[in-house]
Design an enzyme around this catalytic site. Structure first.
Site, PDB file in Angstrom:
ATOM      1  N   TYR A 127       0.775  -1.133   0.071  1.00  0.00           N
ATOM      2  CA  TYR A 127      -0.082   0.137   0.056  1.00  0.00           C
ATOM      3  C   TYR A 127       0.977   1.197  -0.122  1.00  0.00           C
ATOM      4  CZ  TYR A 127      -3.557   3.567   0.836  1.00  0.00           C
ATOM      5  OH  TYR A 127      -4.295   4.642   0.865  1.00  0.00           O
ATOM      6  N   ASN A 212      -2.786   6.317   6.951  1.00  0.00           N
ATOM      7  CA  ASN A 212      -3.467   6.764   7.979  1.00  0.00           C
ATOM      8  C   ASN A 212      -4.049   6.052   8.952  1.00  0.00           C
ATOM      9  OD1 ASN A 212      -5.803   6.044   6.891  1.00  0.00           O
ATOM     10  ND2 ASN A 212      -6.317   8.001   5.889  1.00  0.00           N
ATOM     11  N   GLN A 259       8.319  15.927   9.904  1.00  0.00           N
ATOM     12  CA  GLN A 259       7.383  15.076  10.184  1.00  0.00           C
ATOM     13  C   GLN A 259       5.958  15.551  10.400  1.00  0.00           C
ATOM     14  OE1 GLN A 259       8.073  11.512  10.268  1.00  0.00           O
ATOM     15  NE2 GLN A 259       9.593  12.584   9.132  1.00  0.00           N
ATOM     16  N   HIS A 262       3.517  15.761   7.486  1.00  0.00           N
ATOM     17  CA  HIS A 262       3.198  14.498   6.736  1.00  0.00           C
ATOM     18  C   HIS A 262       1.422  14.320   7.072  1.00  0.00           C
ATOM     19  CE1 HIS A 262       5.911  11.640   5.752  1.00  0.00           C
ATOM     20  NE2 HIS A 262       6.757  11.694   6.269  1.00  0.00           N
ATOM     21  N   GLU A 326       9.030   5.910  16.411  1.00  0.00           N
ATOM     22  CA  GLU A 326       9.231   5.600  14.865  1.00  0.00           C
ATOM     23  C   GLU A 326      10.454   6.101  14.460  1.00  0.00           C
ATOM     24  OE1 GLU A 326       7.246   5.806  10.500  1.00  0.00           O
ATOM     25  OE2 GLU A 326       6.769   7.503  11.925  1.00  0.00           O
ATOM     26  N   HIS A 327      10.673   7.368  14.746  1.00  0.00           N
ATOM     27  CA  HIS A 327      12.261   8.198  14.305  1.00  0.00           C
ATOM     28  C   HIS A 327      12.701   8.601  15.606  1.00  0.00           C
ATOM     29  CE1 HIS A 327       9.527   8.451  10.529  1.00  0.00           C
ATOM     30  NE2 HIS A 327      10.679   7.752  10.016  1.00  0.00           N
ATOM     31  N   ASP A 360      14.179   8.673   4.935  1.00  0.00           N
ATOM     32  CA  ASP A 360      12.968   8.805   4.234  1.00  0.00           C
ATOM     33  C   ASP A 360      13.052   8.449   2.621  1.00  0.00           C
ATOM     34  OD1 ASP A 360      10.814   9.126   6.201  1.00  0.00           O
ATOM     35  OD2 ASP A 360      10.558  11.161   5.721  1.00  0.00           O
ATOM     36  N   GLU A 414       4.728 -35.048  29.695  1.00  0.00           N
ATOM     37  CA  GLU A 414       3.508 -34.347  29.503  1.00  0.00           C
ATOM     38  C   GLU A 414       2.263 -35.158  28.997  1.00  0.00           C
ATOM     39  OE1 GLU A 414       4.966 -32.118  25.737  1.00  0.00           O
ATOM     40  OE2 GLU A 414       6.086 -30.809  27.069  1.00  0.00           O
ATOM     41  N   HIS A 419       2.868 -39.609  21.091  1.00  0.00           N
ATOM     42  CA  HIS A 419       3.854 -38.911  21.017  1.00  0.00           C
ATOM     43  C   HIS A 419       5.238 -39.919  21.198  1.00  0.00           C
ATOM     44  CE1 HIS A 419       2.336 -35.164  20.427  1.00  0.00           C
ATOM     45  NE2 HIS A 419       3.307 -34.358  20.164  1.00  0.00           N
TER      46      HIS A 419
END
Length: 431
Positions: A127, A212, A259, A262, A326-327, A360, A414, A419
């Protein structure tokens, strides 16, 4: 931007200060996104056309970008930009290629070999936002590692423009990276189309890309439904700058604004132990924001952003690790010496001459990064994001004789008799 003194706040006020704007509207978008997903899932292309007309003001006759449109895009993009995108793609390739995981095989016991195979995810959906500004850089950031991973089919969705076309720079970037198919669909509806498939858009195994709050919510909903895996929560952009008294206020202000522009739901934070620097940055932000073409958007983002006075730089890192940005920009005199204090962040930018904008576009690292605190548990997109790592094991008769008794003891502990029996039968048959 508001100036606050971190140590003058109580615990609740500190928590509120680090609350991202998007968190406040998440509940309001959840139902709207769920409705859009249901419409696309049930109505297919017809629903996509109606939703696209409603939100984008156009209903393309064909959602898929044609060869004619790709050719027109090549002519529309200036040569200088085309060259810059190619250079950026080459650096992204260099960085990601160096970090690619490798298959291996190891003998864990005599006669027992364990291996790791690496296989590309079959069909992936990318996207690329283009709402308030087209982002061909995102097409590069997603397309290059998908190509390196060797994905069989790479599908890309990007919102149409008012004339029904896709942004030409996004199309050129997609072709530079080897994307196979591009569709003119945006928003939560694009995520739904790539997750569930329509007559036109193929269903994808995993979805990638920022967006967004609606796009992020859509990704999370289709992942929870099991329709498609997703890369990470990657919503509105954010930056946190840690600066000392020697930082350049103009540089810091420019990083904050890069930023803020944006989107209105972006958030920017400055942490500094120097009150004079904070005041100078505030003045610079006001001076620079007035010169931006996206001034109105930036000012909205600044309304939820903060300039924070801290006691010392150590406290700034403690706050940053709590926020998980994020940054993260380290506008410090000896940034590398402070790097050991970074516990969580999507991407780190060290020193006065490393603006976040380089990451970026063209330094080589990926700009599709975890937001909203997801950096505590997620990493940015890489080639590994587009691959599956498959474990393989083989045991000879010598091998099962060597490790079978260990498996028997554990299976019986177990209470899993079948098994244990699967091992015991082979132990009895081994020469």
């Amino acid at each position: 931007m508001n100036i606050i003194d971190w140590n003058a706040l109580d615990a609740q006020a500190q928590a509120r200060a680090l609350t991202r704007p998007v968190q406040a509207v998440a509940a309001q978008t959840r139902d709207a996104v769920a409705t859009l997903i249901t419409q696309v899932r049930e109505g297919g292309d017809g629903a996509l056309r109606e939703i696209t007309a409603r939100f984008d003001g156009v209903a393309p006759e064909s959602f898929e970008v044609s060869e004619v449109e790709f050719a027109a895009a090549e002519l529309a993009v200036p040569a200088e930009l085309h060259i810059a995108m190619q250079q950026a793609a080459d650096r992204i390739d260099t960085y990601h290629r160096a970090g690619m995981a490798q298959p291996y095989a190891v003998e864990t016991a005599p006669g027992v070999v364990c291996e790791k195979m690496i296989r590309p995810i079959g069909r992936v959906g990318l996207y690329v936002p283009a709402g308030s500004a087209p982002l061909p850089s995102t097409a590069l950031m997603l397309g290059v590692p998908a190509r390196l991973a060797g994905c069989r089919e790479v599908v890309l969705c990007t919102p149409p423009r008012r004339d029904g076309s896709a942004d030409p720079t996004v199309l050129v970037a997609a072709r530079l990276t080897g994307v196979h198919r591009v569709f003119k669909i945006g928003g939560a509806q694009a995520i739904a189309a790539m997750a569930y498939g329509t007559a036109t858009v193929p269903a994808c195994d995993k979805l990638f890309g920022p967006g967004n709050g609606f796009v992020t919510e859509a990704k999370q909903q289709v992942a929870q439904d099991g329709a498609a895996a997703i890369d990470m929560p990657a919503g509105p952009s954010e930056v946190l700058v840690i600066a000392d008294g020697g930082a350049n206020p103009a540089f810091v202000a420019a990083d904050l604004l890069s930023q803020a522009e944006h989107g209105p739901d972006s958030q920017v934070l400055l942490l500094s132990d120097d009150a004079a620097l904070i005041a100078a940055v505030q003045d610079e932000v006001e001076r620079q924001v007035a010169t931006l073409s996206r001034e109105a958007i930036a000012r909205q983002a600044l309304g939820a952003s903060l300039l924070v006075k801290v006691e010392d730089i150590e406290q700034a890192f403690a706050i940053s690790n709590r926020y998980a940005p994020e940054h993260l920009i380290l506008a410090l005199r000896e940034p590398r010496s402070w790097l050991k204090h970074v516990e969580v962040a999507g991407s780190v930018f060290m020193g006065d001459y490393t603006p976040e904008a380089l990451g970026d576009y063209c330094s080589g690292t990926n700009h599709v990064l975890p937001t909203a605190g997801a950096a505590r548990a997620y990493s940015g997109v890489s080639v590994a994001s587009f691959q599956n790592q498959i474990s393989v094991q083989s045991a000879s008769s010598e091998g099962i004789a060597e490790i079978g008794p260990c498996a028997l003891v554990m299976a019986r502990a177990e209470g899993l008799d079948a098994h244990a029996n699967a091992v015991a039968l082979r132990l009895g048959a081994a020469p």
